[in-house]
Write a protein that holds these residues in place. Sequence first.
Motif, PDB file in Angstrom:
ATOM      1  N   ASN A 459       0.692  -0.814   0.089  1.00  0.00           N
ATOM      2  CA  ASN A 459       0.070  -0.070   0.184  1.00  0.00           C
ATOM      3  C   ASN A 459       0.807   1.191  -0.189  1.00  0.00           C
ATOM      4  O   ASN A 459       1.668   1.373   0.899  1.00  0.00           O
ATOM      5  CB  ASN A 459      -1.318  -0.001   1.230  1.00  0.00           C
ATOM      6  N   PRO A 460       0.835   1.773  -0.950  1.00  0.00           N
ATOM      7  CA  PRO A 460       1.561   2.833  -1.520  1.00  0.00           C
ATOM      8  C   PRO A 460       2.453   4.341   0.069  1.00  0.00           C
ATOM      9  O   PRO A 460       2.783   4.520   0.927  1.00  0.00           O
ATOM     10  CB  PRO A 460       1.334   3.411  -2.645  1.00  0.00           C
ATOM     11  N   LEU A 461       0.731   4.499   0.275  1.00  0.00           N
ATOM     12  CA  LEU A 461       0.943   5.387   1.340  1.00  0.00           C
ATOM     13  C   LEU A 461       0.786   4.632   2.446  1.00  0.00           C
ATOM     14  O   LEU A 461       0.974   5.511   3.925  1.00  0.00           O
ATOM     15  CB  LEU A 461      -0.742   6.419   1.614  1.00  0.00           C
ATOM     16  N   ASN A 462       1.262   3.974   2.697  1.00  0.00           N
ATOM     17  CA  ASN A 462       1.995   2.806   4.183  1.00  0.00           C
ATOM     18  C   ASN A 462       3.207   3.827   4.731  1.00  0.00           C
ATOM     19  O   ASN A 462       3.440   4.020   6.048  1.00  0.00           O
ATOM     20  CB  ASN A 462       2.315   1.291   4.296  1.00  0.00           C
ATOM     21  N   MET A 463       3.664   4.346   3.284  1.00  0.00           N
ATOM     22  CA  MET A 463       5.498   5.230   3.876  1.00  0.00           C
ATOM     23  C   MET A 463       4.620   6.039   5.234  1.00  0.00           C
ATOM     24  O   MET A 463       5.702   7.051   5.792  1.00  0.00           O
ATOM     25  CB  MET A 463       5.139   5.834   2.957  1.00  0.00           C
ATOM     26  N   LEU A 464       3.599   6.514   4.931  1.00  0.00           N
ATOM     27  CA  LEU A 464       3.150   7.108   6.245  1.00  0.00           C
ATOM     28  C   LEU A 464       2.633   7.228   7.620  1.00  0.00           C
ATOM     29  O   LEU A 464       2.055   7.576   8.048  1.00  0.00           O
ATOM     30  CB  LEU A 464       1.992   8.560   5.486  1.00  0.00           C
ATOM     31  N   CYS A 465       2.614   5.347   7.125  1.00  0.00           N
ATOM     32  CA  CYS A 465       2.227   4.876   8.897  1.00  0.00           C
ATOM     33  C   CYS A 465       3.458   4.223   9.527  1.00  0.00           C
ATOM     34  O   CYS A 465       3.332   3.243  10.044  1.00  0.00           O
ATOM     35  CB  CYS A 465       0.916   3.334   8.482  1.00  0.00           C
ATOM     36  N   GLU A 521       8.847  13.815   3.464  1.00  0.00           N
ATOM     37  CA  GLU A 521       9.545  14.837   4.286  1.00  0.00           C
ATOM     38  C   GLU A 521       9.244  14.223   6.149  1.00  0.00           C
ATOM     39  O   GLU A 521       9.661  13.518   6.773  1.00  0.00           O
ATOM     40  CB  GLU A 521       9.092  16.383   4.827  1.00  0.00           C
ATOM     41  N   HIS A 522       7.931  13.599   5.365  1.00  0.00           N
ATOM     42  CA  HIS A 522       7.362  12.446   6.365  1.00  0.00           C
ATOM     43  C   HIS A 522       8.226  11.588   6.912  1.00  0.00           C
ATOM     44  O   HIS A 522       8.642  10.864   7.876  1.00  0.00           O
ATOM     45  CB  HIS A 522       5.366  12.860   6.798  1.00  0.00           C
ATOM     46  N   TRP A 523       8.402  10.731   5.561  1.00  0.00           N
ATOM     47  CA  TRP A 523       9.290   9.413   6.240  1.00  0.00           C
ATOM     48  C   TRP A 523      10.434   9.700   6.143  1.00  0.00           C
ATOM     49  O   TRP A 523      11.228   9.111   7.090  1.00  0.00           O
ATOM     50  CB  TRP A 523       9.054   8.807   4.422  1.00  0.00           C
TER      51      TRP A 523
END
Length: 623
Positions: A459-465, A521-523
């Motif tokens: 899931n690509p946006l698991n980068m934010l998790c 930046e979050h990653w």
Amino acid sequence: MITPASSSKALVESMLAAYNAGDMTNVQAMGESVRDLASADDMVLLLLGAARQATGSPESAVALFRQLVQRKPHVSEYWNNLGLAARQAGDYALAEQALDRAIELAPLQAEVHYNLGLLYAHQQRWLTARETLLQAVGLAPDFIEARLQAAYACHFCGDTRGAEVMLDGADTWPPQAADHALILATILSSLGYQDTAFRTLAQAILPEGPERPSMERRIVAMRASMFERSNQIDEAYAELSQLPLDVLTSLSPGEWELRHAGLQVHANIASRQGQLEQAATWFEQLQHERSDVHLQANAAFSVASIRNKQGRHAEAWHALDAAHAAQLRFASDFVPELLAEGSQPLDMVEHAVDRRAYDGWSALRAPRSQDSPVFVVGFPRSGTTLLEQMLDAHPAFRSMDERAFVYELIKRMQLAGQSYPADLASLTQANTDQLRDIYAGVVRRVVPDLGSRQLVDKNPLNMLCLPMIMRLFPDARIIMCLRHPCDVLLSCYMQPFRSPAFMVLCSSLERLARGYVDAFEHWFRHVEVFAPRVLEWRYESVVSRFDEHLVRLGEFLQLDDSAPMARFAEHARSKGYISTPSYAQVTEGIHRKAVGRWQAYRDKFEPVLPILRPMMERLGYSE
């Protein structure tokens, strides 16, 4: 819903017998024989109104039901009947007022909530429809029609997980009426349950009479679309032989759903067979046939994709402008707050853990690396689907298509009154074990055949998790997919994403550029805190030196033999449904066609390059 009032009159008994036998003509004849309807028994008015409604006279039914609610304003069923008739007559304001009143009088009556939800759905007020239909299901969990319509509303709202929950057990549902079977198959197919979707269509209960041929053809169009979406082009083409173009173009205006579905799958297949101009012509027709913004946007995105392949870049961008304008009109009903200046569609970037907070985390037992999922992350359209199919082609791994299960764990924490990510520090061993059990449970429902293979959670946006991943699976291997930021942005800008928040994010290159920078930046902030096991998987390097990077990937995953991953294209063709927009591209194998596409639109990117440059440099990319 007809609720009989006690009456001993022979007329009422005769009308009720005719009604139960489905003889609406006789019900009307008996009811209209009453000289003074104003003084007639309640049941006479109720049965006569229902008969008029059933025979296509909802306006006259409304008049009768108005009399009933005036006589007995505290009877919920009478208000419900008035609401149904008013909706059928097109008086939506009266329908909503009547159904609201029915709910006030009987707040635990699931059927009234269901009827109100259908009204909202008919008006395309999808968020309100979703909430109302979920309330109906909450009151009557076994109410199949409510579950189906709630799933459909979730589907339109971009709530994939909600739709999946509503359809849990759908494979055991009884055969559905054809119109409901089409809805059910549409959602099941979008969730990846192709076998159940095909079975649903095969068992559909077709109507009798003149509607039957049209419904049969709509099922054929749906089957063709599902075959195409599963990369089974020959099967799709065989289905379309039953829907020749001359039949589709000669349909009456009332059969627009069949015409639209048929032309769309004809156009999709033509595009895949290289008949680009013909496909574009059909999509342009579809773009202007209906006022439905969702349909307009999807057709316009398809036109843009084809014009881009043809090198007609100005026309492609013109189609994209139309697509995003339509999507914004759609999204404004769902997330109006995100249209404000400075809004943040990627809400997870606002949830961070710093070093000091991480130092306060208690040490807990966690699975070993080989017992943890392999997480494939990255900004959408960075090559995550390609990598997922490579891993899935290896006998040691099993992917589950794109699922938001990590996000669901975060939501569960928040619903339990916990703050994410701050309260990760206070989780006990029992808490984390429970969260892992919940994760394992939802995974098993999707891949019950996982066995001893290692799960791939792409899931690509698991980068934010990353905080949640590191709390539950601190030894997990994570693969960060990278691709030139401008190619990523262009690809995102050309995709019809279903999430309303992502529609807003992708509505302009500037919004996308800021979102991209915020995400990375979050990653990087969290990578510095957690120091996870990460492999960077750079798309351009992979397609130019595939064998070298295949070996590197195998070493990272501690594989003895990485060769099976090279056969990913063949594996993807045989796999069937792939949920992401790359479902067709991943069957083509490795090529460089997607590298540097953004240069054809460089003039559009010039205003956002200053936003991107610092992150481009950090990621190792140049202009």
